[in-house]
Design a protein around this motif. Sequence first.
Motif, PDB file in Angstrom:
ATOM      1  N   ILE A   1       0.848  -1.192   0.000  1.00 56.88           N
ATOM      2  CA  ILE A   1       0.000   0.000   0.000  1.00 56.88           C
ATOM      3  C   ILE A   1       0.885   1.244   0.000  1.00 56.88           C
ATOM      4  O   ILE A   1       1.699   1.440   0.887  1.00 56.88           O
ATOM      5  CB  ILE A   1      -0.947  -0.007   1.208  1.00 56.88           C
ATOM      6  CG1 ILE A   1      -1.887  -1.216   1.110  1.00 56.88           C
ATOM      7  CG2 ILE A   1      -1.745   1.289   1.280  1.00 56.88           C
ATOM      8  CD1 ILE A   1      -2.848  -1.360   2.259  1.00 56.88           C
ATOM      9  N   HIS A   2       0.688   2.094  -1.027  1.00 55.00           N
ATOM     10  CA  HIS A   2       1.511   3.289  -1.195  1.00 55.00           C
ATOM     11  C   HIS A   2       0.764   4.558  -0.802  1.00 55.00           C
ATOM     12  O   HIS A   2       1.332   5.483  -0.232  1.00 55.00           O
ATOM     13  CB  HIS A   2       1.980   3.380  -2.652  1.00 55.00           C
ATOM     14  CG  HIS A   2       2.854   4.548  -2.931  1.00 55.00           C
ATOM     15  ND1 HIS A   2       2.481   5.578  -3.768  1.00 55.00           N
ATOM     16  CD2 HIS A   2       4.086   4.861  -2.473  1.00 55.00           C
ATOM     17  CE1 HIS A   2       3.460   6.465  -3.827  1.00 55.00           C
ATOM     18  NE2 HIS A   2       4.432   6.058  -3.053  1.00 55.00           N
ATOM     19  N   GLY A   3      -0.525   4.628  -1.126  1.00 60.49           N
ATOM     20  CA  GLY A   3      -1.332   5.797  -0.804  1.00 60.49           C
ATOM     21  C   GLY A   3      -2.644   5.381  -0.167  1.00 60.49           C
ATOM     22  O   GLY A   3      -3.158   4.289  -0.422  1.00 60.49           O
ATOM     23  N   LEU A   4      -3.193   6.258   0.666  1.00 63.43           N
ATOM     24  CA  LEU A   4      -4.449   5.970   1.356  1.00 63.43           C
ATOM     25  C   LEU A   4      -5.350   7.183   1.251  1.00 63.43           C
ATOM     26  O   LEU A   4      -4.900   8.328   1.405  1.00 63.43           O
ATOM     27  CB  LEU A   4      -4.175   5.650   2.829  1.00 63.43           C
ATOM     28  CG  LEU A   4      -5.346   5.121   3.659  1.00 63.43           C
ATOM     29  CD1 LEU A   4      -5.737   3.716   3.191  1.00 63.43           C
ATOM     30  CD2 LEU A   4      -4.979   5.096   5.138  1.00 63.43           C
ATOM     31  N   GLY A   5      -6.622   6.953   0.954  1.00 63.69           N
ATOM     32  CA  GLY A   5      -7.611   8.026   0.921  1.00 63.69           C
ATOM     33  C   GLY A   5      -8.695   7.782   1.946  1.00 63.69           C
ATOM     34  O   GLY A   5      -9.118   6.642   2.156  1.00 63.69           O
ATOM     35  N   VAL A   6      -9.147   8.848   2.604  1.00 65.24           N
ATOM     36  CA  VAL A   6     -10.199   8.730   3.617  1.00 65.24           C
ATOM     37  C   VAL A   6     -11.302   9.730   3.320  1.00 65.24           C
ATOM     38  O   VAL A   6     -11.070  10.947   3.264  1.00 65.24           O
ATOM     39  CB  VAL A   6      -9.651   8.978   5.040  1.00 65.24           C
ATOM     40  CG1 VAL A   6     -10.775   8.867   6.071  1.00 65.24           C
ATOM     41  CG2 VAL A   6      -8.531   7.999   5.367  1.00 65.24           C
ATOM     42  N   ASP A   7     -12.514   9.220   3.102  1.00 65.22           N
ATOM     43  CA  ASP A   7     -13.695  10.048   2.891  1.00 65.22           C
ATOM     44  C   ASP A   7     -14.699   9.747   4.002  1.00 65.22           C
ATOM     45  O   ASP A   7     -14.535   8.778   4.756  1.00 65.22           O
ATOM     46  CB  ASP A   7     -14.294   9.751   1.512  1.00 65.22           C
ATOM     47  CG  ASP A   7     -15.191  10.881   1.017  1.00 65.22           C
ATOM     48  OD1 ASP A   7     -15.449  11.832   1.789  1.00 65.22           O
ATOM     49  OD2 ASP A   7     -15.632  10.819  -0.147  1.00 65.22           O
TER      50      ASP A   7
END
Length: 384
Positions: free
Chosen positions: A31-37
């Motif tokens: 996992i390189h990037g994480l997004g949180v909505d």
Amino acid sequence: MNKRIAVIVMLLITILSGCWGAEEPERMLYIHGLGVDYKDGKYEVYAQIIDFSTTANTEQAPNNEVQAEVGHATGDTMDEAIFELYHTMDQKAFWGFLSYIIFSEEALKNANVNPVIDTLTRYRETRYQIWVYGTKEPIEDLLLITPIINKAIMLSQLGDPKNSYVQESFIKPVNLRMLIIGLNEPNHEMPIPFVSISNKWKSEEGPKDATSYSGVGVLSPNEFKGFIPAKKVRGLQWMSNETKRGEITVKIESSEEIFITVVVDKIKVKVEPIVRKEEVTFDIDVSMNAQVSDFEGNVTNDEIRKKVVKEVKKEIKDTYEEALKNDIDIYRLSEHVYRKNLKEWKKIQKDGKVELTEDSIRNLTVKINRFKSERKSYKETIKK
């Protein structure tokens, strides 16, 4: 007897020589990037999985190779959403290479960043060097953007912001460590970069999406204090000793309007708080070097110098006043009182901040220490 012991020892060496607890790299997802909505009272998590076979030996990814895929899951908590994502994974996920996290504006407003920070910092694989961003754009679209000229995705602006910051220090990158310190210490507010999708690039195959800074969002421990757009946040770069290099364009009014772009570096900022009774004001001194190479018409050194000083002052004040609309201490002036006059700070502070008004900056001095040109003359090379 000795032969039997030797055989047993050899068997034990053979059995124990393997690394039983080791993970096979090819049987893991990175996992390189994480997004949180945050929507309808639930966390929405986006995980960007990268293919290390395209980045291990070269900075250039192979043509037509998929560099990243993005997974999506929802949960009542951050952890539940992540475990929902695990249900769809073929192999174990490794978090040790997590480079950045993007919060949607809704997540910043409603979910509070504390649960997310707690989840990341308490997990043994993650680090405090994870870059933090906010956005008004769809997170999934941002996570699927690949670098210009198909560079390895690990070298993207989101995953490696310090590279481009050296050349143009418009908005300072912020990682988890810096965010935690900024929120824990006065003034207990911290700006983070906001990113958007830019369509300023094209290739032979058509338009090419890229990421761009759109401004900053300001966080406090308990709330999202607001967004300041890029055109109103320019003063922030002139109030930081960490700014490496920036530009400012000024208009010289003569027989005709002439615009000149000046490159600025070597910025040094000094803030001196003056406390009188329960009122505090600030004297701010900003010094810098400037270099001009792009100009037209006949102008003098003094003309350009005066215009640059005037424009830098204006941008510093504009950003300060824009932030005050949302009760934001954008330059962390409260911290200067805390560091230099703790006794008085304790008397006048409220929740770590001192009261600020439009008149709190008593004196603002901008000085250009060294002004140089890449040419010997300010006259145009080709006469009209």
